[in-house]
Design a protein around this motif. Structure first.
Motif, PDB file in Angstrom:
ATOM      1  N   TRP A 111       0.995  -0.974   0.159  1.00 50.12           N
ATOM      2  CA  TRP A 111      -0.029  -0.046  -0.733  1.00 50.12           C
ATOM      3  C   TRP A 111       1.170   1.290  -0.214  1.00 50.12           C
ATOM      4  CZ3 TRP A 111      -4.594  -1.382  -1.410  1.00 50.12           C
ATOM      5  CH2 TRP A 111      -4.642  -2.802  -0.897  1.00 50.12           C
ATOM      6  N   PRO A 112       0.305   2.502  -0.456  1.00 48.34           N
ATOM      7  CA  PRO A 112       1.158   3.998  -0.282  1.00 48.34           C
ATOM      8  C   PRO A 112       2.175   4.359   1.701  1.00 48.34           C
ATOM      9  CG  PRO A 112      -1.092   4.448  -1.510  1.00 48.34           C
ATOM     10  CD  PRO A 112      -1.418   2.579  -0.246  1.00 48.34           C
ATOM     11  N   GLU A 113       1.789   3.133   1.973  1.00 52.10           N
ATOM     12  CA  GLU A 113       2.148   3.671   3.289  1.00 52.10           C
ATOM     13  C   GLU A 113       3.331   3.088   3.511  1.00 52.10           C
ATOM     14  OE1 GLU A 113      -1.068   3.085   2.824  1.00 52.10           O
ATOM     15  OE2 GLU A 113      -1.424   1.565   4.420  1.00 52.10           O
ATOM     16  N   ASP A 114       3.329   1.828   2.660  1.00 52.26           N
ATOM     17  CA  ASP A 114       4.368   0.609   2.945  1.00 52.26           C
ATOM     18  C   ASP A 114       5.717   0.760   1.926  1.00 52.26           C
ATOM     19  OD1 ASP A 114       2.666  -0.819   4.129  1.00 52.26           O
ATOM     20  OD2 ASP A 114       2.260  -1.607   2.808  1.00 52.26           O
ATOM     21  N   GLY A 115       5.048   1.895   0.803  1.00 52.69           N
ATOM     22  CA  GLY A 115       6.759   2.339   0.205  1.00 52.69           C
ATOM     23  C   GLY A 115       7.877   2.895   0.527  1.00 52.69           C
ATOM     24  N   ARG A 116       9.123   1.995   0.496  1.00 56.74           N
ATOM     25  CA  ARG A 116       9.823   2.987   1.469  1.00 56.74           C
ATOM     26  C   ARG A 116      10.620   4.537   0.516  1.00 56.74           C
ATOM     27  NH1 ARG A 116      13.106  -2.687  -0.060  1.00 56.74           N
ATOM     28  NH2 ARG A 116      12.289  -4.195   2.206  1.00 56.74           N
ATOM     29  N   GLY A 117      10.797   5.284   1.387  1.00 62.48           N
ATOM     30  CA  GLY A 117      10.525   6.256   0.619  1.00 62.48           C
ATOM     31  C   GLY A 117      10.081   7.409   0.287  1.00 62.48           C
ATOM     32  N   LEU A 142       7.154  10.609 -13.365  1.00 66.50           N
ATOM     33  CA  LEU A 142       7.715   8.998 -13.591  1.00 66.50           C
ATOM     34  C   LEU A 142       8.580   8.268 -14.116  1.00 66.50           C
ATOM     35  CD1 LEU A 142       3.270   8.927 -13.103  1.00 66.50           C
ATOM     36  CD2 LEU A 142       5.576   8.241 -11.184  1.00 66.50           C
ATOM     37  N   ASP A 143       8.171   8.426 -14.920  1.00 63.13           N
ATOM     38  CA  ASP A 143       9.742   7.776 -16.146  1.00 63.13           C
ATOM     39  C   ASP A 143      10.491   7.721 -15.728  1.00 63.13           C
ATOM     40  OD1 ASP A 143       9.207   6.482 -19.025  1.00 63.13           O
ATOM     41  OD2 ASP A 143      11.089   7.831 -19.469  1.00 63.13           O
ATOM     42  N   GLU A 144      10.771   8.948 -15.593  1.00 63.75           N
ATOM     43  CA  GLU A 144      12.647   9.200 -14.861  1.00 63.75           C
ATOM     44  C   GLU A 144      12.447   8.173 -13.249  1.00 63.75           C
ATOM     45  OE1 GLU A 144      13.761  13.065 -15.037  1.00 63.75           O
ATOM     46  OE2 GLU A 144      15.141  12.944 -13.091  1.00 63.75           O
ATOM     47  N   ASN A 150      11.776   2.846 -12.616  1.00 67.05           N
ATOM     48  CA  ASN A 150      12.318   1.912 -12.514  1.00 67.05           C
ATOM     49  C   ASN A 150      13.137   2.187 -10.445  1.00 67.05           C
ATOM     50  OD1 ASN A 150      11.819   1.071 -14.676  1.00 67.05           O
ATOM     51  ND2 ASN A 150      13.582   1.879 -16.274  1.00 67.05           N
ATOM     52  N   GLU A 151      13.275   2.700 -10.642  1.00 66.52           N
ATOM     53  CA  GLU A 151      14.468   3.157  -8.935  1.00 66.52           C
ATOM     54  C   GLU A 151      13.273   2.548  -8.568  1.00 66.52           C
ATOM     55  OE1 GLU A 151      15.193   7.848  -6.610  1.00 66.52           O
ATOM     56  OE2 GLU A 151      15.951   7.223  -8.820  1.00 66.52           O
ATOM     57  N   VAL A 152      12.011   3.189  -8.157  1.00 71.25           N
ATOM     58  CA  VAL A 152      10.930   3.307  -7.028  1.00 71.25           C
ATOM     59  C   VAL A 152      10.609   1.791  -7.267  1.00 71.25           C
ATOM     60  CG1 VAL A 152       8.773   3.724  -6.301  1.00 71.25           C
ATOM     61  CG2 VAL A 152      10.071   5.506  -6.859  1.00 71.25           C
ATOM     62  N   ILE A 153      10.346   1.306  -7.912  1.00 75.15           N
ATOM     63  CA  ILE A 153       9.893  -0.153  -8.517  1.00 75.15           C
ATOM     64  C   ILE A 153      10.788  -1.359  -7.678  1.00 75.15           C
ATOM     65  CG2 ILE A 153       9.135  -2.208  -9.396  1.00 75.15           C
ATOM     66  CD1 ILE A 153       7.621  -0.121 -11.245  1.00 75.15           C
ATOM     67  N   ASP A 154      12.382  -0.629  -8.045  1.00 73.55           N
ATOM     68  CA  ASP A 154      13.551  -1.816  -7.681  1.00 73.55           C
ATOM     69  C   ASP A 154      13.418  -1.595  -5.755  1.00 73.55           C
ATOM     70  OD1 ASP A 154      13.492  -2.024  -9.781  1.00 73.55           O
ATOM     71  OD2 ASP A 154      15.485  -1.335 -10.336  1.00 73.55           O
ATOM     72  N   ASP A 155      13.396  -0.766  -5.293  1.00 73.68           N
ATOM     73  CA  ASP A 155      13.452  -0.401  -4.285  1.00 73.68           C
ATOM     74  C   ASP A 155      11.958  -0.918  -3.511  1.00 73.68           C
ATOM     75  OD1 ASP A 155      15.124   1.310  -2.545  1.00 73.68           O
ATOM     76  OD2 ASP A 155      13.373   2.761  -1.942  1.00 73.68           O
ATOM     77  N   MET A 156      10.681  -1.478  -3.998  1.00 77.67           N
ATOM     78  CA  MET A 156      10.181  -2.079  -2.927  1.00 77.67           C
ATOM     79  C   MET A 156      10.686  -3.850  -2.809  1.00 77.67           C
ATOM     80  SD  MET A 156       6.906  -1.805  -5.946  1.00 77.67           S
ATOM     81  CE  MET A 156       6.251  -0.182  -5.709  1.00 77.67           C
ATOM     82  N   PRO A 170       6.897  10.192 -25.709  1.00 79.48           N
ATOM     83  CA  PRO A 170       8.536  10.153 -24.748  1.00 79.48           C
ATOM     84  C   PRO A 170       8.625   9.446 -23.409  1.00 79.48           C
ATOM     85  CG  PRO A 170       7.071  12.263 -25.361  1.00 79.48           C
ATOM     86  CD  PRO A 170       6.439  10.531 -25.705  1.00 79.48           C
ATOM     87  N   TYR A 171       8.261   8.836 -23.025  1.00 76.59           N
ATOM     88  CA  TYR A 171       7.974   7.853 -21.469  1.00 76.59           C
ATOM     89  C   TYR A 171       8.231   6.646 -22.161  1.00 76.59           C
ATOM     90  CZ  TYR A 171       5.703  12.346 -21.339  1.00 76.59           C
ATOM     91  OH  TYR A 171       5.143  13.471 -21.634  1.00 76.59           O
ATOM     92  N   GLY A 172       9.731   6.062 -22.132  1.00 79.31           N
ATOM     93  CA  GLY A 172       9.645   5.011 -23.059  1.00 79.31           C
ATOM     94  C   GLY A 172       9.664   4.120 -21.522  1.00 79.31           C
ATOM     95  N   ARG A 173      10.187   4.137 -20.753  1.00 80.39           N
ATOM     96  CA  ARG A 173      10.114   3.759 -19.367  1.00 80.39           C
ATOM     97  C   ARG A 173       8.745   3.133 -18.743  1.00 80.39           C
ATOM     98  NH1 ARG A 173      15.482   5.999 -18.107  1.00 80.39           N
ATOM     99  NH2 ARG A 173      14.520   7.688 -18.053  1.00 80.39           N
TER     100      ARG A 173
END
Ligand SMILES: N[C@@H](CCC(=O)N[C@@H](CS)C(=O)NCC(=O)O)C(=O)O
Length: 214
Positions: free
Chosen positions: A88-94, A144-146, A149-155, A184-187
């Motif tokens: 859930w949103p409150e479980d997100g790291r950072g 979000l495009d930028e 990947n870092e946000v998902i990898d950090d989950m 423009p949003y390849g990722r």
């Protein structure tokens, strides 16, 4: 609460907020009925399963009615008998994970503003009201495009996250309604392509519900 009746999702097959809850129901193994709403210009709350805000989706469970996509996802998680690791949103790291969710919600709402305003209400697309909404949406998608990947990898390890599911519904909806170009949003498009392989995504394609003939 009457648990004998199957929960019923009231919404639209063309709606990203509705798709989010339908995907969550599938991911969590909660069998739901689906009741489409055909006319978004109605001012009668009864046409929105009693939601006074005249918004969709709504979940009906016996005599209980739940408004709003996130609220419904949480209710579905309470209903499931299967063990699923949900973020859930409150479980997100950072802070960036929480910013990402905020921008996904914002862009989803901007999509509604653009779609309802220009396509249903037929208001001029060059009004600053829509030009600004589209600019804010592009900026949010760029951010979000930028960061995606870092946000998902950090989950932490999980089966499903509200962030990924809502981001997927947003990206596919932007493509479906062709409001702005995703080029423009390849990722983000790569993320949506991969996430779209899930059964819950394949079973909930965007389509326009047609009222029964006659
Ligand atoms: N905060 C609501 C927003 C839902 C929303 O905007 N739904 C759209 C359909 S995708 C809607 O009801 N549009 C009709 C309108 O804006 O009048 C949620 O999370 O469910």
């Amino acid at each position: 609460m009457d648990r004998l009746l199957a929960p019923c999702i009231v919404g639209r097959s063309s709606s990203h907020f509705t798709r989010l809850v339908r995907m969550f129901a599938l991911e969590l193994g909660v069998a739901c009925e689906f009741a489409p709403v055909y006319d978004l210009s109605s001012l009668d709350a009864r046409d929105y399963a009693g939601n006074p805000a005249l918004k969709l989706p709504v979940l009906k469970m016996g005599d209980v009615t739940i408004f709003g996509a996130e609220n419904i996802c949480r209710a579905l998680a309470e209903l499931t008998s299967e063990h699923r690791r949900i973020i859930w949103p409150e479980d997100g790291r950072g802070v960036q994970a929480r910013n990402a969710q905020e921008l996904v919600w914002h862009a989803m709402q901007a999509q509604v503003q653009l779609g309802f305003g220009t396509q249903i209400a037929k208001l001029p697309v060059d009004s600053v009201y829509f030009v600004k909404a589209a600019a804010g949406m592009r900026n949010a998608l760029e951010w979000l495009d930028e960061k995606v990947n870092e946000v998902i990898d950090d989950m932490p390890p999980h089966d499903i996250s509200l962030l990924e599911a809502s981001l997927f519904c947003l990206i596919e909806h932007v493509e479906f309604r062709a409001t702005i170009s995703l080029a423009p949003y390849g990722r983000l498009t790569a993320f949506a392509l991969a996430f779209g392989q899930r059964a819950s995504a394949q079973q909930t394609p965007f389509v326009f519900d047609l009222p029964p003939a006659g």
